[in-house]
Design a protein around this motif. Structure first.
Motif, PDB file in Angstrom:
ATOM      1  N   TYR A   1       0.784  -1.227  -0.075  1.00 46.25           N
ATOM      2  CA  TYR A   1       0.145   0.094  -0.042  1.00 46.25           C
ATOM      3  C   TYR A   1       0.846   1.091   0.164  1.00 46.25           C
ATOM      4  CZ  TYR A   1      -3.608  -3.222   1.263  1.00 46.25           C
ATOM      5  OH  TYR A   1      -4.704  -4.100   1.258  1.00 46.25           O
ATOM      6  N   LEU A   2       2.011   1.011   0.821  1.00 41.79           N
ATOM      7  CA  LEU A   2       2.772   2.441   0.835  1.00 41.79           C
ATOM      8  C   LEU A   2       3.865   2.645  -0.387  1.00 41.79           C
ATOM      9  CD1 LEU A   2       3.745   1.885   4.577  1.00 41.79           C
ATOM     10  CD2 LEU A   2       1.877   3.188   3.896  1.00 41.79           C
ATOM     11  N   GLU A   3       3.878   1.637  -1.066  1.00 47.35           N
ATOM     12  CA  GLU A   3       4.753   1.558  -2.345  1.00 47.35           C
ATOM     13  C   GLU A   3       4.089   1.416  -3.527  1.00 47.35           C
ATOM     14  OE1 GLU A   3       8.788   0.298  -1.726  1.00 47.35           O
ATOM     15  OE2 GLU A   3       8.687   0.215   0.451  1.00 47.35           O
ATOM     16  N   GLN A   4       2.984   2.141  -3.796  1.00 47.07           N
ATOM     17  CA  GLN A   4       1.963   1.727  -4.764  1.00 47.07           C
ATOM     18  C   GLN A   4       2.676   2.078  -6.262  1.00 47.07           C
ATOM     19  OE1 GLN A   4      -2.484   2.514  -4.291  1.00 47.07           O
ATOM     20  NE2 GLN A   4      -1.702   3.580  -2.734  1.00 47.07           N
ATOM     21  N   HIS A   5       3.769   3.197  -6.201  1.00 50.31           N
ATOM     22  CA  HIS A   5       4.129   3.782  -7.275  1.00 50.31           C
ATOM     23  C   HIS A   5       5.124   2.663  -7.876  1.00 50.31           C
ATOM     24  CE1 HIS A   5       6.779   4.278  -3.650  1.00 50.31           C
ATOM     25  NE2 HIS A   5       7.924   4.177  -4.712  1.00 50.31           N
TER      26      HIS A   5
END
Length: 821
Positions: A258-262
């Motif tokens: 979720y925190l590194e969707q990029h």
């Protein structure tokens, strides 16, 4: 009765035939195993052998071979044997569980809808039984299809990691022998990913590609010290530099996608489920999100993280994803517990295994025995055991070594990778001094003197280690490099040279001391042959690894030390470090630490009527006086200074008046060892005269260049003092060592002992001591020889280069002792 005996004999013969057949079959399996090469991409659980029984027998044989060999090697006591056998039993039990559940060789995955794998990231520096048992236990206990070990690549946070190739080699050794019991995940030596990123980016993606139609349960492995949602200290969540809360492994497993969707590599497939396999550790509790729900503080921190790093722009969108997806994942997060069977750290293993330091001769002998008989042979184990016994391990150190696989210990010894630069050099120094003391038969005062030299060298080595100055820094990250240039005749090299070079580097935090041997010199007709001198220096350099360097040496180079400094040394450094500032310190004795050579207190002149420069004068003036020689020019980003070895009866000149601000210099001035004096009127005149006559400057140019450039250089010239720890001359050493004259028979016996056992062995030193006793050295001569490195003295005796006046008739008949040797 006869029938019973006959039946018994037939049964025994049948058993023997079956046993021999099984051994031959096992050997055939072993030969296949040795030739099997592992691919770092080998994630497929396809079995090497169709018959899992063969894998089971072969794995059992390997484990027993490993444990039996280590047991023979270490001479364990009763308690240690009990612990040791516990590890063996643990591994064999888990192998049996896998065999019984048909997971030893990985079952046919086509029949399974869900594939279960363990991902186990380790530094493996080195891999020990704790790693093996944890990986095998996780697979056996939780009926996983496979445990994949992933080696950490380069990590700047762990500067003491063994080279990646060494660690991977040890891991491959176990993977080869364990067949498919353990697997290796994709390993890249330069991969900067930490374990968690490697898990999502590499491991799960490769599993998806191999098994696109399968659901996958992947369990990440960590220690209990990381089995939390957030990193905490005294119950308080810790923040990183940007103020964000620091996630621990449970938090990372759930929140990273979720925190590194990029990052597309971090996306978790809907067919994938992640969990945790946690190795218990003393003093650490394991958080279970199923039973210990998220606190209000943790919920707030997660929502703020989602908004900060997860591209959830509003509080509502972050809360929605948190309520709908994240909380259920925490509530259902699964944790498998792995007992901490082996309580040991890789650092402890390295430190203990690193005590086994072998000479080049011993390493060659061990490698030859390995190649001829194999590491499990009686011949190899017997030879290695002699070196283990010599290392004199404590009970605690044996307790650590028994937790290492035998083949891993062997590889560590043969590669000598576990031994730090400091440890290698410390052991070499101790062997040198112990051997020297042994062969000379010193008196108590001489032993005290010898140990003072030992202590001085070890202090300097420890200082280098604490400053991390064994290795040269990265030129791209370091603006200034500092080097010592130490020109010596080295005829022969003695402890005074070694200590001065090491002291200069350690005390003044130089990057390296480079020793430069003087070539042919008509002024010194009694110099030993250049080849002999460079041989001694190379011997010392090879043992000192990175603590001392050798500057470019040319046996026919006519340059004196100062010309070699400017023409060769500085030019070569300029090529190596073109974008760095260089501070180069030339080394001389206090008898040359002045601006001009003096006779009866006055400036001396040469036969051409020119003032004779001494070393301080040469360092500053030579680039001006020899300006027509391009090789003598000084680069603007180069600074020169002086390192002066103090000598009795000589005063070191300082031309920098600010030197008196240094309390040490002030004290030395009072003691008469140092003189702080600016250029005198006569010296100024002499310098201008040289600029005009030798440098070919006009008188006006000479005045100008003296005022603007030369005078400021004298006023700011830096000098580093090196104490004269060892008061001896090379001539004294040569004369004393030259008394040890050996016959051809004695030389042959010594060389044999050297080749068979090494120069530091009891056999060699015993023989050499008997020859030295025949030489009947005086106490004064012994006091001189104790100032010479042992290996240098041995080389001198074996080459007989010092024995210049061999007037006696030497016997050629071997004594009984020599024949026995």
């Amino acid at each position: 009765m006869k029938i019973n005996n006959f039946v018994s004999k037939c049964f025994n013969i049948l058993f023997l035939v079956l046993f021999i057949t099984s051994q031959v079959f096992s050997a055939a399996i072993s030969s296949n195993r040795i030739s099997y090469v592992i691919s770092s991409q080998n994630l497929s659980p396809k079995s090497i052998y169709a018959d899992p029984t063969k894998n089971f027998i072969d794995s059992q044989n390997y484990i027993n071979q490993e444990f039996n060999s280590l047991k023979k090697l270490l001479d364990l006591d009763l308690e240690q044997t009990k612990e040791f056998e516990g590890y063996r039993s643990n591994i064999l039990t888990n192998l049996a569980i896998m065999f019984k559940s048909n997971t030893l060789t990985s079952p046919d995955i086509s029949k399974d809808d869900i594939l279960k794998f363990v991902f186990y990231p380790i530094a493996g520096s080195p891999m020990h039984l704790g790693h093996m048992i944890a990986g095998i236990y996780a697979k056996a206990k939780y009926a996983m299809h496979q445990t994949y070990i992933r080696l950490q690549g380069k990590d700047d946070r762990k500067p003491d990691l063994l080279p990646y190739e060494t660690r991977l080699g040890l891991l491959n050794e176990f993977k080869n022998n364990f067949l498919n019991v353990l697997g290796i995940a994709n390993n890249e030596g330069t991969n900067p990913d930490d374990g968690e990123h490697g898990f999502f980016r590499k491991f799960l993606k490769e599993l998806s590609q191999r098994y696109p139609d399968k659901s996958i349960e992947a369990s990440y492995t960590c220690g209990a010290d990381h089995a939390q949602i957030f990193v905490t200290k005294n119950g308080v969540i810790q923040k990183n530099k940007s103020g964000a809360p620091q996630l621990d492994t449970i938090g990372k497993m759930i929140l990273m996608p979720y925190l590194e969707q990029h990052d597309p590599g971090m996306k978790l497939s809907t067919k994938h489920t992640v969990s945790l396999s946690v190795i218990e550790r003393k003093g650490y509790s394991i958080r279970n999100p199923k039973t210990e729900k998220l606190s209000d503080v943790e919920k707030e921190e997660i929502i703020s993280l989602l908004m900060l790093s997860g591209n959830y722009s509003t509080s509502d969108s972050a809360k929605k994803i948190f309520e709908d997806e994240i909380i259920p994942k925490f509530n259902n997060f699964n944790i498998n517990i792995i007992p901490e069977t082996v309580d040991v750290s890789a650092t402890q293993v390295r430190n203990s295994a690193g005590k086994i330091l072998l000479s080049d001769t011993e390493l060659k002998g061990l490698n030859d025995t390995k190649n001829q008989y194999g590491i499990y042979s009686e011949q190899f184990i017997s030879l290695l055991k002699t070196y283990i016994q010599r290392a004199n391990f404590s009970s605690d150190e044996k307790n650590i070594l028994l937790k290492m696989p035998y083949s891993g210990l062997v590889n560590s010894i043969l590669s000598q990778e576990y031994i730090s630069d400091l440890e290698k050099q410390t052991r070499f120094i101790n062997k040198e001094f112990d051997s020297l003391n042994n062969i000379l038969g010193l008196e108590s005062e001489q032993i005290t003197e010898l140990d003072s030299y030992r202590s001085t060298i070890l202090e300097n080595l420890n200082q280098m280690d604490s400053d991390n100055s064994f290795n040269l820094p990265d030129p791209k990250k370091t603006k200034v490099f500092k080097f010592v240039f130490y020109p010596i005749a080295g005829s022969p090299m003695h402890l005074g040279h070694m200590i001065a070079g090491l002291y200069a580097k350690a005390k003044y935090k130089m990057n390296q001391t480079f020793i430069r041997l003087q070539g042919k010199d008509d002024r010194k007709p009694d110099l030993l042959p250049y080849e002999t001198r460079i041989g001694f220096l190379t011997e010392i350099k090879s043992r000192f690894n990175k603590a001392l360097g050798i500057a470019a040496n040319e046996s026919i180079n006519p340059d004196d030390g100062e010309h070699g400094f400017f023409r060769k040394f500085l030019k070569e450094l300029g090529k190596l470090y073109p974008d760095n500032n260089l501070e180069a310190s030339y080394t001389c004795g206090a008898d040359h630490a002045d601006v001009f050579v003096r006779e009866n207190g006055k400036i001396a002149f040469d036969k051409n009527g020119l003032p004779k420069l001494d070393t301080i004068g040469k360092m500053i003036l030579m680039p001006y006086l020899e300006r027509k020689d391009p090789s003598m020019s000084l680069s603007p980003n180069h600074t020169v200074s002086l390192s002066v070895v103090q000598r009795k009866g000589y005063v070191t000149r300082y031309t920098n008046p600010n030197s008196l601000e240094n309390p040490t210099i002030k004290k030395l001035v009072k003691n008469g060892q140092v003189r702080v004096q600016k250029l005198t009127t006569s010296e100024k005149k002499a310098i201008k005269f040289l600029l005009n006559k030798v440098g070919k400057y006009s008188k006006t140019e000479a005045e100008k260049i003296f005022a603007n450039e030369i005078l400021p250089k004298f006023s700011n010239f830096n000098i580093n003092l090196i104490p004269e720890t060892v008061d001896v001359s090379a001539t004294q050493v040569r004369k004393s060592a030259g008394k040890i004259i050996l016959s051809d028979a004695k030389l042959s016996a010594l060389n044999y002992a050297k080749e068979q056992y090494g120069i530091h062995s009891a056999q060699f030193t015993f023989l050499l001591k008997s020859y030295i006793e025949i030489a009947d050295l005086t106490n004064k001569e012994k006091s001189i020889l104790l100032k010479m490195p042992y290996s240098g003295l041995v080389n001198s005796i074996l080459s007989q280069k010092y024995a210049l006046n061999m007037t006696e008739s030497l016997p050629t008949k071997q004594t009984e002792m020599e024949i026995a040797a």
